[in-house]
Design an enzyme around this catalytic site. Structure first.
Site, PDB file in Angstrom:
ATOM      1  N   LEU A 135     -13.702 -23.572 -20.296  1.00 52.81           N
ATOM      2  CA  LEU A 135     -12.967 -23.494 -21.554  1.00 52.81           C
ATOM      3  C   LEU A 135     -11.771 -22.542 -21.483  1.00 52.81           C
ATOM      4  O   LEU A 135     -11.237 -22.152 -22.521  1.00 52.81           O
ATOM      5  CB  LEU A 135     -13.910 -23.043 -22.680  1.00 52.81           C
ATOM      6  CG  LEU A 135     -14.885 -24.099 -23.204  1.00 52.81           C
ATOM      7  CD1 LEU A 135     -15.887 -23.466 -24.171  1.00 52.81           C
ATOM      8  CD2 LEU A 135     -14.140 -25.239 -23.890  1.00 52.81           C
ATOM      9  N   SER A 136     -11.325 -22.173 -20.298  1.00 54.09           N
ATOM     10  CA  SER A 136     -10.252 -21.180 -20.194  1.00 54.09           C
ATOM     11  C   SER A 136      -8.928 -21.690 -20.747  1.00 54.09           C
ATOM     12  O   SER A 136      -8.059 -20.896 -21.099  1.00 54.09           O
ATOM     13  CB  SER A 136     -10.075 -20.735 -18.744  1.00 54.09           C
ATOM     14  OG  SER A 136      -9.526 -21.784 -17.959  1.00 54.09           O
ATOM     15  N   MET A 137      -8.746 -23.022 -20.824  1.00 56.74           N
ATOM     16  CA  MET A 137      -7.506 -23.583 -21.366  1.00 56.74           C
ATOM     17  C   MET A 137      -7.709 -24.214 -22.744  1.00 56.74           C
ATOM     18  O   MET A 137      -6.841 -24.932 -23.241  1.00 56.74           O
ATOM     19  CB  MET A 137      -6.923 -24.606 -20.395  1.00 56.74           C
ATOM     20  CG  MET A 137      -6.182 -24.005 -19.222  1.00 56.74           C
ATOM     21  SD  MET A 137      -4.710 -23.066 -19.724  1.00 56.74           S
ATOM     22  CE  MET A 137      -3.655 -24.370 -20.341  1.00 56.74           C
ATOM     23  N   ASN A 178      -7.059 -19.987 -23.795  1.00 57.04           N
ATOM     24  CA  ASN A 178      -8.198 -19.306 -24.413  1.00 57.04           C
ATOM     25  C   ASN A 178      -8.173 -17.853 -23.920  1.00 57.04           C
ATOM     26  O   ASN A 178      -8.946 -17.446 -23.062  1.00 57.04           O
ATOM     27  CB  ASN A 178      -9.497 -20.006 -24.021  1.00 57.04           C
ATOM     28  CG  ASN A 178     -10.676 -19.580 -24.858  1.00 57.04           C
ATOM     29  OD1 ASN A 178     -10.573 -18.686 -25.701  1.00 57.04           O
ATOM     30  ND2 ASN A 178     -11.818 -20.203 -24.627  1.00 57.04           N
TER      31      ASN A 178
END
Length: 212
Positions: free
Chosen positions: A73-75, A177
Site C-alpha cells: 500500500l505504499s502508493m 502513502n
C-alpha cells in the site's frame, strides 16, 4: 531445440510470472492467418507465423515494457494491492526524469543495507530532481522552499525531514502513502541509473489510473 519454440514457451512463463497462484490463464486466442488470395495457409505455415509473431512480441516486451503487480500500500490511493501496471522503459533515453513521474527502480545500496534484495523492484513518485532542495515541515512537502499541492497522497506526512539537496544523477522519491512508505526520506536520494521504467497505466477492479 527449436529457437522459436523456446521463445514461445518463455513468453508463456513470463505471463505466468505476474499471475497470482490462485489464478490461471484462460484459453489462448485462436489466430487465423490468411494469404493475399484469401486461401487458408497450411497448418505448418500458420504455426510458424504464429511463433514468429510471439517471438517478436516477446522481444518487444522485453525491450520496451515492464509489467508488474502491486504488492503493498505504499502508493495508495494512486495504486492498490493487486493492481496490474505497465511501465515503459524508453522515454528516459530521450529525456530526464521529472517531478511527479511514477517510476520503477532497483534498490540502491542504502536500501540493500536495510535488508532489501538487490533484485527487488519498487515503485514510487519522484518529488525532486537533481539540484532541488526538498524537505518536510509541519506535514507539508517543500520543494525549493515552496509548499507543494499534493491532492494525490493518502494523508499528510506525520514526520519531519530536514532540507536535503538532491545531487546530480539522483532523484528523490516518495510513496503516495507517505506514512507507510520506505522511500527517500528514509534512505536518501535514488540514483537515476537504478530506474528501470516509468509508470504508464494501472488496472484494477476500480477504474484505471492513468498519467500522461
Amino acid at each position: 531445440m527449436n529457437v522459436l519454440k523456446m521463445a514461445s514457451d518463455f513468453m508463456t512463463l513470463q505471463s505466468l510470472r505476474w499471475m497470482p497462484c490462485h489464478e490461471s490463464l484462460g484459453s489462448s486466442p485462436s489466430f487465423t492467418l490468411e494469404g493475399g488470395t484469401g486461401e487458408r495457409k497450411p497448418e505448418a505455415s500458420r504455426s510458424f507465423e504464429f511463433k514468429r509473431f510471439m517471438t517478436v512480441l516477446l522481444l518487444w516486451s522485453m525491450i520496451f515494457v515492464e509489467v508488474r503487480h502491486i504488492p503493498s500500500l505504499s502508493m495508495f490511493p494512486t495504486l492498490r494491492i493487486g493492481d496490474r501496471i505497465i511501465a515503459e522503459k524508453v522515454s528516459y533515453y530521450f529525456k530526464s526524469p521529472a517531478v511527479n513521474d511514477i517510476v520503477l527502480f532497483r534498490p540502491p545500496k542504502r536500501m540493500q543495507d536495510l535488508g532489501f534484495k538487490k533484485g527487488d523492484v519498487f515503485i514510487k513518485r519522484i518529488v525532486a530532481t537533481a539540484g532541488d532542495l526538498i524537505e518536510v515541515q509541519q506535514g507539508k512537502l517543500l520543494l525549493n522552499r515552496n509548499v507543494q499541492s499534493e491532492n494525490f497522497i493518502a494523508e499528510r506526512p506525520s514526520y519531519e525531514m530536514h532540507a536535503t539537496y538532491v545531487p546530480d544523477g539522483f532523484v528523490f522519491v516518495m510513496g503516495d502513502n507517505r506514512n507507510n512508505s520506505c522511500d527517500s526520506h528514509v534512505w536518501g536520494p535514488l540514483p537515476v541509473k537504478n530506474i528501470i521504467g516509468r509508470y504508464v497505466i494501472g488496472c484494477s477492479r476500480s477504474p484505471p489510473v492513468q498519467v500522461s
